[in-house]
Design a protein around this motif. Structure first.
Motif, PDB file in Angstrom:
ATOM      1  N   ASP A  83       0.827  -1.207   0.000  1.00  6.04           N
ATOM      2  CA  ASP A  83       0.000   0.000   0.000  1.00  6.04           C
ATOM      3  C   ASP A  83       0.865   1.263   0.000  1.00  6.04           C
ATOM      4  O   ASP A  83       0.665   2.175  -0.807  1.00  6.04           O
ATOM      5  N   THR A  84       1.834   1.311   0.905  1.00  2.05           N
ATOM      6  CA  THR A  84       2.688   2.499   1.010  1.00  2.05           C
ATOM      7  C   THR A  84       3.610   2.621  -0.191  1.00  2.05           C
ATOM      8  O   THR A  84       3.855   3.738  -0.679  1.00  2.05           O
ATOM      9  N   LYS A  86       2.911   1.753  -3.221  1.00  2.93           N
ATOM     10  CA  LYS A  86       2.069   2.305  -4.294  1.00  2.93           C
ATOM     11  C   LYS A  86       1.897   3.814  -4.123  1.00  2.93           C
ATOM     12  O   LYS A  86       2.011   4.577  -5.088  1.00  2.93           O
ATOM     13  N   GLU A  87       1.621   4.258  -2.890  1.00  4.99           N
ATOM     14  CA  GLU A  87       1.465   5.689  -2.624  1.00  4.99           C
ATOM     15  C   GLU A  87       2.762   6.442  -2.907  1.00  4.99           C
ATOM     16  O   GLU A  87       2.741   7.522  -3.501  1.00  4.99           O
ATOM     17  N   ASN A  88       3.881   5.876  -2.479  1.00  2.00           N
ATOM     18  CA  ASN A  88       5.174   6.534  -2.706  1.00  2.00           C
ATOM     19  C   ASN A  88       5.514   6.612  -4.190  1.00  2.00           C
ATOM     20  O   ASN A  88       6.103   7.601  -4.638  1.00  2.00           O
ATOM     21  N   GLU A  91       3.688   9.551  -5.393  1.00  3.08           N
ATOM     22  CA  GLU A  91       4.278  10.779  -4.829  1.00  3.08           C
ATOM     23  C   GLU A  91       5.606  11.136  -5.467  1.00  3.08           C
ATOM     24  O   GLU A  91       5.897  12.308  -5.728  1.00  3.08           O
TER      25      GLU A  91
END
Length: 142
Positions: A83-84, A86-88, A91
């Motif tokens: 999850d993180t 993918k977010e990074n 970003e």
């Protein structure tokens, strides 16, 4: 032996054999041997619980590395929040696979003795990641 696992997540990691070869090449380049390296792919709630339980931190992160290295034999567990990552990737403007590979090798480099606590260490870590990722791109394109 290098192994990949999923914990509380449905995710298909591609090119596992190439990733294992790549990780081994990186470890050997630091004059170390591969022992047992477990890469555990998980979700944000799982990594938050690990962060709270083992590190006393109350936040999400992309990776938590547990180092069980003995002398030059690299052993450890890399817990990676898909999850993180993918977010990074969004970003930082990266493709998800590239960001995931960077996080994997970041953990492996920690096991090999690299750190990232001061600006000089961060720069050395980033250079080592970039070098390792360049090698992975060669392996994936052959």
């Amino acid at each position: 032996m290098i192994r990949f696992y999923n914990k509380d997540i449905k995710f298909v990691l591609t090119d596992k054999l190439i990733l294992k070869k790549w990780i081994k090449e990186v470890v050997v380049s630091y004059n170390c041997r591969v022992g047992d390296i477990n890469v555990i792919l998980c979700d944000d709630p799982s990594i938050l619980e690990i962060n709270r339980q083992f590190l006393g931190h109350d936040y999400y992160t992309d990776i938590i590395t547990f180092d069980y290295t003995e002398e030059e034999t690299i052993n450890g567990e890399l817990y990676i929040s898909i999850d993180t990552v993918k977010e990074n990737a969004v970003e930082y403007g990266q493709d998800f696979p590239d960001e995931l590979h960077r996080v994997i090798i970041h953990g492996v480099l920690h096991l090999c003795g690299l750190d990232d606590h001061c600006p000089e260490d961060v720069e050395q870590m980033r250079q080592a990641e970039d070098s390792a990722l360049a090698r992975l791109h060669v392996l994936l394109n052959n």
